[in-house]
Design a protein around this motif. Structure first.
Motif, PDB file in Angstrom:
ATOM      1  N   GLY A  92     -52.983-113.515 -16.112  1.00  0.00           N
ATOM      2  CA  GLY A  92     -54.249-114.413 -15.712  1.00  0.00           C
ATOM      3  C   GLY A  92     -54.890-113.633 -14.577  1.00  0.00           C
ATOM      4  N   VAL A  93     -54.561-112.747 -14.146  1.00  0.00           N
ATOM      5  CA  VAL A  93     -55.488-111.701 -12.965  1.00  0.00           C
ATOM      6  C   VAL A  93     -56.686-111.320 -13.251  1.00  0.00           C
ATOM      7  CG1 VAL A  93     -55.186-109.682 -11.574  1.00  0.00           C
ATOM      8  CG2 VAL A  93     -53.195-111.106 -11.952  1.00  0.00           C
ATOM      9  N   THR A  94     -57.616-111.739 -12.465  1.00  0.00           N
ATOM     10  CA  THR A  94     -58.942-111.257 -12.794  1.00  0.00           C
ATOM     11  C   THR A  94     -59.446-110.071 -11.949  1.00  0.00           C
ATOM     12  OG1 THR A  94     -59.809-113.058 -11.272  1.00  0.00           O
ATOM     13  CG2 THR A  94     -59.409-113.476 -13.735  1.00  0.00           C
ATOM     14  N   HIS A  95     -60.477-109.377 -12.440  1.00  0.00           N
ATOM     15  CA  HIS A  95     -61.166-108.452 -11.577  1.00  0.00           C
ATOM     16  C   HIS A  95     -62.633-108.478 -11.667  1.00  0.00           C
ATOM     17  CE1 HIS A  95     -62.865-104.566 -10.547  1.00  0.00           C
ATOM     18  NE2 HIS A  95     -61.843-104.497  -9.499  1.00  0.00           N
ATOM     19  N   TYR A  96     -63.594-108.241 -10.803  1.00  0.00           N
ATOM     20  CA  TYR A  96     -65.023-108.680 -11.160  1.00  0.00           C
ATOM     21  C   TYR A  96     -65.846-107.037 -10.705  1.00  0.00           C
ATOM     22  CZ  TYR A  96     -64.028-113.348 -11.982  1.00  0.00           C
ATOM     23  OH  TYR A  96     -63.409-114.473 -12.502  1.00  0.00           O
ATOM     24  N   GLY A  97     -66.800-106.851 -11.309  1.00  0.00           N
ATOM     25  CA  GLY A  97     -67.490-105.718 -10.883  1.00  0.00           C
ATOM     26  C   GLY A  97     -68.445-106.375  -9.457  1.00  0.00           C
ATOM     27  N   ASP A  98     -68.530-105.290  -8.548  1.00  0.00           N
ATOM     28  CA  ASP A  98     -69.169-105.624  -7.399  1.00  0.00           C
ATOM     29  C   ASP A  98     -70.381-106.441  -7.380  1.00  0.00           C
ATOM     30  OD1 ASP A  98     -67.983-102.872  -5.586  1.00  0.00           O
ATOM     31  OD2 ASP A  98     -67.032-104.591  -5.926  1.00  0.00           O
ATOM     32  N   PRO A  99     -71.435-106.103  -8.284  1.00  0.00           N
ATOM     33  CA  PRO A  99     -72.526-107.021  -8.494  1.00  0.00           C
ATOM     34  C   PRO A  99     -72.649-108.361  -8.688  1.00  0.00           C
ATOM     35  CG  PRO A  99     -72.728-104.843  -9.557  1.00  0.00           C
ATOM     36  CD  PRO A  99     -71.374-104.959  -9.350  1.00  0.00           C
ATOM     37  N   VAL A 100     -71.153-108.675  -9.232  1.00  0.00           N
ATOM     38  CA  VAL A 100     -71.213-110.066  -9.900  1.00  0.00           C
ATOM     39  C   VAL A 100     -70.025-110.955  -9.175  1.00  0.00           C
ATOM     40  CG1 VAL A 100     -71.803-109.446 -12.048  1.00  0.00           C
ATOM     41  CG2 VAL A 100     -69.351-109.855 -11.667  1.00  0.00           C
ATOM     42  N   LYS A 101     -69.376-110.475  -8.127  1.00  0.00           N
ATOM     43  CA  LYS A 101     -68.497-110.915  -7.341  1.00  0.00           C
ATOM     44  C   LYS A 101     -69.067-112.190  -6.625  1.00  0.00           C
ATOM     45  CE  LYS A 101     -65.155-107.230  -6.419  1.00  0.00           C
ATOM     46  NZ  LYS A 101     -64.591-106.412  -5.501  1.00  0.00           N
ATOM     47  N   GLY A 102     -68.262-113.319  -6.965  1.00  0.00           N
ATOM     48  CA  GLY A 102     -68.894-114.404  -6.351  1.00  0.00           C
ATOM     49  C   GLY A 102     -69.674-115.391  -6.918  1.00  0.00           C
ATOM     50  N   ARG A 103     -70.323-114.834  -8.031  1.00  0.00           N
ATOM     51  CA  ARG A 103     -71.167-115.418  -8.865  1.00  0.00           C
ATOM     52  C   ARG A 103     -70.778-115.788 -10.421  1.00  0.00           C
ATOM     53  NH1 ARG A 103     -75.837-113.081 -10.207  1.00  0.00           N
ATOM     54  NH2 ARG A 103     -75.132-110.905 -10.024  1.00  0.00           N
ATOM     55  N   PHE A 104     -69.814-114.893 -10.883  1.00  0.00           N
ATOM     56  CA  PHE A 104     -69.427-114.973 -12.182  1.00  0.00           C
ATOM     57  C   PHE A 104     -67.895-115.077 -12.152  1.00  0.00           C
ATOM     58  CE2 PHE A 104     -72.768-111.871 -14.395  1.00  0.00           C
ATOM     59  CZ  PHE A 104     -73.559-112.475 -13.849  1.00  0.00           C
ATOM     60  N   THR A 105     -67.435-115.889 -13.015  1.00  0.00           N
ATOM     61  CA  THR A 105     -65.849-116.338 -13.351  1.00  0.00           C
ATOM     62  C   THR A 105     -65.524-116.209 -14.655  1.00  0.00           C
ATOM     63  OG1 THR A 105     -66.129-117.819 -11.534  1.00  0.00           O
ATOM     64  CG2 THR A 105     -64.070-118.122 -12.892  1.00  0.00           C
ATOM     65  N   ILE A 106     -64.601-115.289 -14.926  1.00  0.00           N
ATOM     66  CA  ILE A 106     -64.026-115.172 -16.297  1.00  0.00           C
ATOM     67  C   ILE A 106     -62.889-115.956 -16.553  1.00  0.00           C
ATOM     68  CG2 ILE A 106     -62.490-113.240 -15.628  1.00  0.00           C
ATOM     69  CD1 ILE A 106     -63.108-111.984 -18.341  1.00  0.00           C
TER      70      ILE A 106
END
Length: 126
Positions: free
Chosen positions: A56-70
């Motif tokens: 369940g570990v997730t990783h986000y691209g910098d442009p979407v961090k804090g706004r998108f959730t997978i």
């Protein structure tokens, strides 16, 4: 032959929200990571978010961090991308993909080399 089908795209005003879905037609036994990436016209594909399915570990691209959730729903064989605070620069075709990697070596970067992908769903933010 398992297929990935994205849905949920559309047109939204800046600041709005959308939730994308990616449904697999069956269980993908050969993958241990799922990702969303996007591509705008004339631009290179951009990694958006990755989830490692076992941990369940997730990783986000910098442009979407804090706004998108997978997130994933294993019972429904469905991957989601919840997008809030949308910006015009978020516009593009969004694709889901399944892949396989060594999680311990990849989770810090979101690396998930795809073995299959869907056809995409368009997101337009104005």
């Amino acid at each position: 032959h398992v297929q990935l089908v994205e849905s949920g795209g559309g047109s939204v005003q800046a600041g709005g929200s959308l939730t994308l879905s990616c449904t697999a037609s069956g269980r993908i036994y050969s993958s241990n990571c799922l990702r969303w990436f996007r591509q705008a016209p004339g631009k290179e594909p951009e990694r958006v978010a990755t989830i490692y399915t076992a941990s369940g570990v997730t990783h986000y691209g910098d442009p979407v961090k804090g706004r998108f959730t997978i997130s994933q729903d294993n019972d429904k064989n469905t991957l989601y991308l919840h997008m809030n605070g949308l910006k015009p620069e978020d516009s593009g075709m969004y694709y889901c993909a399944a892949g396989y990697t060594v999680e311990s070596m990849s989770s810090s970067t979101g690396y998930c080399p795809p073995t299959m992908r869907g056809q995409g769903t368009q997101v337009t933010v104005s």
